[in-house]
Scaffold this motif. Structure first.
Motif, PDB file in Angstrom:
ATOM      1  N   ARG A 190       0.609  -1.296  -0.051  1.00  0.00           N
ATOM      2  CA  ARG A 190      -0.126  -0.049  -0.099  1.00  0.00           C
ATOM      3  C   ARG A 190       0.890   1.143  -0.045  1.00  0.00           C
ATOM      4  O   ARG A 190       0.223   2.427  -0.170  1.00  0.00           O
ATOM      5  CB  ARG A 190      -0.846  -0.113   1.194  1.00  0.00           C
ATOM      6  CG  ARG A 190      -1.982  -0.922   1.093  1.00  0.00           C
ATOM      7  CD  ARG A 190      -2.764  -0.968   2.422  1.00  0.00           C
ATOM      8  NE  ARG A 190      -2.230  -1.120   3.568  1.00  0.00           N
ATOM      9  CZ  ARG A 190      -2.968  -1.130   4.804  1.00  0.00           C
ATOM     10  NH1 ARG A 190      -4.207  -0.704   4.776  1.00  0.00           N
ATOM     11  NH2 ARG A 190      -2.088  -1.018   5.905  1.00  0.00           N
ATOM     12  N   GLY A 191       2.131   1.098  -0.040  1.00  0.00           N
ATOM     13  CA  GLY A 191       3.020   2.323   0.153  1.00  0.00           C
ATOM     14  C   GLY A 191       2.924   3.103   1.516  1.00  0.00           C
ATOM     15  O   GLY A 191       3.521   4.192   1.568  1.00  0.00           O
ATOM     16  N   ALA A 192       2.450   2.571   2.727  1.00  0.00           N
ATOM     17  CA  ALA A 192       2.333   3.207   3.753  1.00  0.00           C
ATOM     18  C   ALA A 192       3.514   2.857   4.552  1.00  0.00           C
ATOM     19  O   ALA A 192       3.648   3.319   5.875  1.00  0.00           O
ATOM     20  CB  ALA A 192       1.131   3.086   4.536  1.00  0.00           C
ATOM     21  N   ALA A 193       4.529   1.998   4.199  1.00  0.00           N
ATOM     22  CA  ALA A 193       5.627   1.674   5.248  1.00  0.00           C
ATOM     23  C   ALA A 193       6.657   1.273   4.262  1.00  0.00           C
ATOM     24  O   ALA A 193       6.613   0.708   3.137  1.00  0.00           O
ATOM     25  CB  ALA A 193       5.247   0.422   6.231  1.00  0.00           C
ATOM     26  N   TYR A 194       7.901   1.584   4.984  1.00  0.00           N
ATOM     27  CA  TYR A 194       9.389   0.942   4.291  1.00  0.00           C
ATOM     28  C   TYR A 194       9.854  -0.173   5.493  1.00  0.00           C
ATOM     29  O   TYR A 194       9.750   0.144   6.497  1.00  0.00           O
ATOM     30  CB  TYR A 194       9.938   2.162   4.386  1.00  0.00           C
ATOM     31  CG  TYR A 194       9.740   3.190   3.216  1.00  0.00           C
ATOM     32  CD1 TYR A 194       8.956   2.893   2.242  1.00  0.00           C
ATOM     33  CD2 TYR A 194      10.101   4.641   3.428  1.00  0.00           C
ATOM     34  CE1 TYR A 194       8.789   3.874   1.371  1.00  0.00           C
ATOM     35  CE2 TYR A 194      10.095   5.681   2.617  1.00  0.00           C
ATOM     36  CZ  TYR A 194       9.017   5.244   1.472  1.00  0.00           C
ATOM     37  OH  TYR A 194       8.605   6.256   0.738  1.00  0.00           O
ATOM     38  N   VAL A 195      10.381  -1.083   4.914  1.00  0.00           N
ATOM     39  CA  VAL A 195      10.993  -2.012   5.693  1.00  0.00           C
ATOM     40  C   VAL A 195      12.532  -2.015   5.266  1.00  0.00           C
ATOM     41  O   VAL A 195      12.836  -2.057   4.141  1.00  0.00           O
ATOM     42  CB  VAL A 195      10.496  -3.447   5.538  1.00  0.00           C
ATOM     43  CG1 VAL A 195      11.032  -4.482   6.181  1.00  0.00           C
ATOM     44  CG2 VAL A 195       9.020  -3.684   5.453  1.00  0.00           C
ATOM     45  N   LEU A 196      13.164  -1.922   6.529  1.00  0.00           N
ATOM     46  CA  LEU A 196      14.577  -1.835   6.341  1.00  0.00           C
ATOM     47  C   LEU A 196      15.236  -2.819   6.967  1.00  0.00           C
ATOM     48  O   LEU A 196      15.162  -3.276   8.024  1.00  0.00           O
ATOM     49  CB  LEU A 196      15.187  -0.380   7.041  1.00  0.00           C
ATOM     50  CG  LEU A 196      14.572   0.832   6.428  1.00  0.00           C
ATOM     51  CD1 LEU A 196      15.390   2.174   7.090  1.00  0.00           C
ATOM     52  CD2 LEU A 196      14.656   1.014   5.051  1.00  0.00           C
TER      53      LEU A 196
ATOM     54  N   LEU B 293       9.301   1.410   9.065  1.00  0.00           N
ATOM     55  CA  LEU B 293       9.087   2.787   9.090  1.00  0.00           C
ATOM     56  C   LEU B 293       7.713   3.221   8.508  1.00  0.00           C
ATOM     57  O   LEU B 293       7.652   2.727   7.600  1.00  0.00           O
ATOM     58  CB  LEU B 293      10.156   3.560   8.663  1.00  0.00           C
ATOM     59  CG  LEU B 293      11.722   3.295   9.000  1.00  0.00           C
ATOM     60  CD1 LEU B 293      12.606   3.940   8.313  1.00  0.00           C
ATOM     61  CD2 LEU B 293      11.665   3.638  10.275  1.00  0.00           C
ATOM     62  N   SER B 294       7.004   4.046   9.008  1.00  0.00           N
ATOM     63  CA  SER B 294       6.058   4.639   8.587  1.00  0.00           C
ATOM     64  C   SER B 294       6.426   5.539   7.535  1.00  0.00           C
ATOM     65  O   SER B 294       7.067   6.659   7.919  1.00  0.00           O
ATOM     66  CB  SER B 294       4.832   4.962   9.621  1.00  0.00           C
ATOM     67  OG  SER B 294       5.523   6.398  10.224  1.00  0.00           O
ATOM     68  N   THR B 295       5.805   5.600   6.420  1.00  0.00           N
ATOM     69  CA  THR B 295       6.196   6.672   5.417  1.00  0.00           C
ATOM     70  C   THR B 295       5.635   8.071   5.701  1.00  0.00           C
ATOM     71  O   THR B 295       6.276   9.106   5.419  1.00  0.00           O
ATOM     72  CB  THR B 295       5.773   6.421   3.992  1.00  0.00           C
ATOM     73  OG1 THR B 295       4.120   6.231   4.066  1.00  0.00           O
ATOM     74  CG2 THR B 295       6.099   5.159   3.487  1.00  0.00           C
TER      75      THR B 295
ATOM     76  N   GLU C 132       5.449   9.653   8.947  1.00  0.00           N
ATOM     77  CA  GLU C 132       6.045  10.230   9.862  1.00  0.00           C
ATOM     78  C   GLU C 132       7.718   9.714  10.190  1.00  0.00           C
ATOM     79  O   GLU C 132       8.620  10.345  10.905  1.00  0.00           O
ATOM     80  CB  GLU C 132       5.360   9.857  11.367  1.00  0.00           C
ATOM     81  CG  GLU C 132       4.273  10.591  11.511  1.00  0.00           C
ATOM     82  CD  GLU C 132       3.757  10.239  12.962  1.00  0.00           C
ATOM     83  OE1 GLU C 132       4.031   9.253  13.564  1.00  0.00           O
ATOM     84  OE2 GLU C 132       2.581  10.548  12.926  1.00  0.00           O
ATOM     85  N   MET C 133       7.954   8.580   9.337  1.00  0.00           N
ATOM     86  CA  MET C 133       9.601   8.271   9.250  1.00  0.00           C
ATOM     87  C   MET C 133       9.738   7.778  10.770  1.00  0.00           C
ATOM     88  O   MET C 133      10.917   7.846  11.116  1.00  0.00           O
ATOM     89  CB  MET C 133      10.424   9.154   8.859  1.00  0.00           C
ATOM     90  CG  MET C 133      10.643   9.290   7.270  1.00  0.00           C
ATOM     91  SD  MET C 133      10.862   7.584   6.487  1.00  0.00           S
ATOM     92  CE  MET C 133      10.531   7.868   4.629  1.00  0.00           C
ATOM     93  N   LYS C 134       8.845   7.122  11.456  1.00  0.00           N
ATOM     94  CA  LYS C 134       9.042   6.541  12.797  1.00  0.00           C
ATOM     95  C   LYS C 134       8.867   5.096  12.717  1.00  0.00           C
ATOM     96  O   LYS C 134       7.940   4.699  12.010  1.00  0.00           O
ATOM     97  CB  LYS C 134       8.243   7.331  13.698  1.00  0.00           C
ATOM     98  CG  LYS C 134       8.474   8.687  13.947  1.00  0.00           C
ATOM     99  CD  LYS C 134       7.467   9.450  14.860  1.00  0.00           C
ATOM    100  CE  LYS C 134       7.689  10.571  15.314  1.00  0.00           C
ATOM    101  NZ  LYS C 134       6.809  11.350  16.385  1.00  0.00           N
ATOM    102  N   PRO C 135       9.731   4.469  13.442  1.00  0.00           N
ATOM    103  CA  PRO C 135       9.623   2.837  13.581  1.00  0.00           C
ATOM    104  C   PRO C 135       8.521   2.283  14.215  1.00  0.00           C
ATOM    105  O   PRO C 135       8.126   3.001  15.169  1.00  0.00           O
ATOM    106  CB  PRO C 135      11.105   2.569  14.022  1.00  0.00           C
ATOM    107  CG  PRO C 135      11.315   3.757  14.797  1.00  0.00           C
ATOM    108  CD  PRO C 135      10.917   4.971  14.285  1.00  0.00           C
ATOM    109  N   THR C 136       7.948   1.602  13.686  1.00  0.00           N
ATOM    110  CA  THR C 136       6.496   0.870  14.158  1.00  0.00           C
ATOM    111  C   THR C 136       6.783  -0.495  14.648  1.00  0.00           C
ATOM    112  O   THR C 136       6.328  -0.901  15.495  1.00  0.00           O
ATOM    113  CB  THR C 136       5.400   1.019  13.419  1.00  0.00           C
ATOM    114  OG1 THR C 136       5.690   0.278  12.210  1.00  0.00           O
ATOM    115  CG2 THR C 136       4.989   2.396  12.933  1.00  0.00           C
TER     116      THR C 136
END
Length: 875
Positions: free
Chosen positions: A323-329, A339-341, A343-347
């Motif tokens: 959905r483009g709402a999160a990045y996985v690093l 990371l939430s796209t 706020e760029m905060k780790p969830t």
């Protein structure tokens, strides 16, 4: 438990509830909400010699959300149901010599959509892109789509699989299917294009979208061909963007435009190789990461960059959610985060054991040879300790990365990590020395700046204090023009830390510069804690044993207190014991002859005896010391051969580990038995390094010896663990581990041992079926918890999850302690209790916090609300 997360893109499910990570021995499924391990799926090829290899790719199925495809470098392929763990034992073998990458595409064949496996394989000294039709783990058909003389990697396919993209050295390989559906698998056909690049390709990503025509000219020139965009990361830090490739390729293939050259857009920010690059879902951003520990977002329309700096390690892999709402690093320190796209905060954060891995894993920065020495694979011990107050926590000395740096100064371990054994998660990580993880960490000539390494750690008997020793010396290249050597400028610090109430934060109390000084800073060979008192003992290369004790700080005769009113302490040397009899009046006397060799030290179980072993140029000796008076009671010779690896006292027996294992009875003054550990091959073999470990289990009156042999690259390294008693020389248990052992610890407060190997894995060793002595983390699926609710109404799901969370399935033979209705059904399960929010508000807001009833009474009142049966309306 534990292990190293492989350099493979993690999988985030479409509903963003589960994260699937590939480890070197298994697949592990984590909950994205709680970061807890749900299921661990071991793979069978680690137990079968005929299928040795490493996992190189894990891809989700294009037709089923609960299936994943797994491929190993030897060509073995698994189809695993990650929701149940089924399929890990069955596999199929592709006909190839080596497999580098795999991708899954959905192709419509004969009216039905099915998974088609694309693999880059090596056959007969050539590299091919292979398409396979695998059904029920049987290869029905296979077809070679493309052949290249260079190794093919970074293979990707779109959904559906009409577009293939890969790299071969500096070339980009683009494949487009000739049709959207095929009558048979043999009719599968692609048109391939090769694009010449200007640098070695390390990563790439492709984006395919439907074309939107804004005017008739565009429709006449391009037709209905899709928009194919490729972004490429290179080994020297460049990022190239190829925009709308198909019309340009068609124009290039015409007779009039043979000399037409593709001109990609170039972006350059990374200092070294680009480790990962991805498109955003809307196509407006490019996300990249590398060894700078920074996530870079390139905004294509405005040519601006946004940064997420100061990550904990190198960005190895990036995944954008469906959905483009999160990045996985996936980071280079064996951790992964979501990371939430917005706020760029780790969830979500998953972190494993971050110790240095041997042999050194491949890094994309190694493609380009840079200035400086490259450290060869070497085996070294990992300082570790178990908290005496909380035996489920273990301290490990780690670095900023899991691989040895390029500085040429050996492994850098300036950090200490706290790992919880019950969850196998990292609780905290703190720097104990100076570090350069994200700042400029290279000199003006391009050499890497070296960091100190922690050589020894030890807890006090009550767990209040932690003593650490760290050492640093400049590289020889930096002191060649100066007088002296790097050893003369060595920095050695003995530090004492106080632990916080939660045991996660360390506060520096005292720092002793050059605790062992003989004209220059000498190394601290070993450190030991008194099991009865707040006291530590150290032995150094200067041939002196020093005892350290805390003293209350005073200023002008007044006790100095902290913020909470507690008295502050300082650690000082309370006694110095000269082993060679040349006692000097001052601590800084330079007449002491340095002891160039190895040493070890330990206390007896009651703290009444201190034993130290030293090896120097003139020979070796073991000294038995009275720690109260500092008098050397006796000295033993001839028990040590080679470098000393460890010394322990078990009851009246002295256990000495060097090239030989010696058990000596100190009361009867006789040798109990001895055993040879080093073989002729170890002694004369080129490039062979051996380390040995010794640990004592006082509860079971046993001790463990671990011997690890690290052979040159290309040879098989292994280690052996043996459990002994003091009564007989034949070990009770001998176990071989596939990886070298880097640390061996006794289980504090229980019987057994903890073993850490060079693959960042922890092993538990216990007697028989004593599973309570070493409580390791277990996946939630193994705890027989109720399964997650199926996809129903969201409100119903939330209610069921609230009521059934934590319910445990009763074991066979146990009676269920629930009330049953007359028809035998569980009324609470059929008609769950629903508590209104105002009922809970009335309970918790009844009084201020200081006037609330005891927590136990509050617990029973809350459970009473949920356990009360509700009236069932009449039909």
């Amino acid at each position: 438990m534990g292990g190293r997360i492989l350099n493979i893109d993690p999988i985030l499910t479409d509903n963003e509830k589960h994260l699937i990570l590939a480890y070197n021995t298994s697949l592990q499924v984590y909950s994205a909400a709680e970061s807890l391990l749900i299921r661990k799926i071991p793979l069978s090829f680690f137990t079968k010699p005929e299928s040795r290899g490493q996992i190189v790719s894990v891809c989700p199925s294009a037709t089923s959300q609960n299936l994943v495809w797994v491929a190993s470098s030897s060509g073995y392929v698994w189809l695993i149901d990650w929701e149940t763990g089924e399929g890990s034992e069955a596999y199929t073998k592709l006909e190839c010599e080596f497999l580098t990458d795999m991708s899954i595409g959905a192709i419509k064949i004969d009216g039905s959509t099915q998974d088609v496996l694309y693999a880059s394989v090596q056959r007969d000294q050539s590299w091919h892109i292979l398409a396979c039709d695998i059904r029920d783990l049987h290869v029905k058909a296979s077809k070679i789509l493309f052949t290249s003389p260079s190794a093919i990697g970074n293979l990707q396919s779109t959904r559906p699989g009409h577009t293939l993209v890969a790299s071969a050295g500096r070339d980009i390989i683009l494949g487009m299917s000739r049709a959207k559906s095929f009558s048979t698998f043999e009719g599968l056909d692609y048109d391939f294009f090769t694009l010449d690049g200007s640098d070695d390709i390390t990563c790439l990503d492709v984006r395919v979208t439907d074309r939107v025509h804004l005017h008739r000219r565009s429709q006449r020139e391009t037709g209905n061909m899709p928009v194919v965009e490729i972004v490429v990361g290179c080994a020297r830090g460049s990022v190239f963007l190829y925009n709308d490739l198909l019309p340009q390729l068609r124009l290039k293939n015409t007779s009039k435009n043979r000399q037409f050259a593709l001109q990609p857009r170039k972006y350059h920010w990374h200092r070294r190789a680009v480790h990962a690059v991805k498109w955003s879902r809307d196509g407006n951003y490019i996300i990249s990461g590398g060894s700078e520990s920074t996530l870079v977002l390139w905004q294509l329309d405005t040519q601006k960059m946004d940064f997420l700096p100061h990550l904990s390690a190198t960005v190895e892999n990036i995944v954008v959610s469906a959905r483009g709402a999160a990045y996985v690093l996936h980071l280079g320190d064996n951790s992964a985060m979501i990371l939430s796209t917005a706020e760029m905060k780790p969830t979500t954060y998953v972190s494993g054991i971050q110790t240095i891995v041997t042999p050194r894993p491949f890094s994309k920065d190694d493609i380009v040879r840079r200035v400086g020495k490259y450290t060869h694979a070497q085996l070294s011990k990992t300082p570790a300790a178990v908290n005496p107050c909380n035996t489920s926590r273990i301290l490990l000395c780690v670095g900023n990365e899991q691989q040895i740096g390029h500085s040429g100064a050996g492994p850098s371990t300036p950090l200490i990590q706290t790992v919880d054994l019950t969850t196998m998660q990292s609780l905290a990580k703190q720097a104990l020395t100076r570090t350069n993880p994200t700042d400029v960490n290279t000199t003006s000539r391009g050499y890497a700046i070296t960091e100190p390494r922690i050589t020894n750690i030890a807890y006090s008997h009550d767990g209040r204090w932690l003593a650490t020793v760290d050492e640093w010396q400049p590289p020889s290249r930096d002191v060649n023009a100066l007088e002296g050597s790097a050893v003369e400028r060595r920095e050695v610090y003995l530090k004492f830390w106080s632990l916080s109430e939660d045991g996660l934060t360390l506060e520096l109390v005292s720092r002793i510069d050059a605790p062992h000084y003989a004209g220059q800073s000498e190394s601290v060979l070993d450190i030991a804690a008194d099991p009865r008192k707040e006291r530590f003992a150290t032995i150094g290369e200067d041939g002196i044993v020093r005892l350290w004790r805390p003293t209350v700080r005073q200023r002008d005769g007044i006790v100095v207190k902290g913020k909470k009113g507690e008295p502050l302490h300082s650690w000082t040397c309370s006694q110095a014991i000269y082993l060679h009899g040349n006692e000097a009046p001052g601590d800084l006397d330079t007449t002491t002859t340095p002891v160039r060799g190895s040493g070890a030290i330990c206390f007896s179980e009651d703290g009444s005896t201190l034993v130290c072993a030293e090896v120097h140029e003139q020979g070796s000796a073991i000294h038995v010391i009275d720690p109260t008076s500092g008098e050397i009671r006796s000295s033993l010779n001839g028990l040590v051969r080679g470098d000393i690896q460890g010394v322990r006292i078990l009851s009246s027996y002295l256990i000495v580990l060097s090239d030989t294992l010696v058990v000596y009875d100190m009361v009867l003054d006789e040798l109990r038995y001895g055993a040879q550990l080093r073989t002729n091959e170890d002694t004369h073999g080129p490039g062979v390094s051996i380390i040995a470990h010794l640990a004592v289990d006082y509860q079971a009156s046993r001790f463990a010896v671990a011997v690890s042999r690290n052979k040159p690259e290309g040879s098989h390294s292994h280690s052996e663990l043996a459990i002994f008693t003091t009564e007989q020389c034949v070990p009770e248990k001998v176990h071989k581990l596939p990886c070298p052992i880097t640390s061996l610890l006794p289980a504090i407060g229980s019987s057994g041992f903890l073993v850490l190997d060079a693959a960042a894995q922890l092993w538990s060793v216990s007697e028989g079926m004593d599973t309570k002595s070493l409580a390791f983390a277990q996946p939630l699926a193994d705890l027989n918890l109720d399964p997650e609710p199926t996809a129903k109404d969201p409100v119903e799901n939330a209610t069921v999850a609230l009521l059934e969370n934590g319910d445990e399935e009763p074991a066979s033979g146990d009676e269920m302690d629930v009330d049953m209705a007359e028809d035998g059904t569980d009324e609470d399960h059929v008609h769950p209790a629903v508590v209104a929010p105002q009922r809970l508000r009335e309970l918790f807001d009844a009084a201020p916090a200081f006037a609330m009833p005891p927590i136990e009474d509050m617990f029973y009142q809350v459970t009473k609300l949920f356990s009360t049966k509700q009236a069932i309306p009449a039909a």
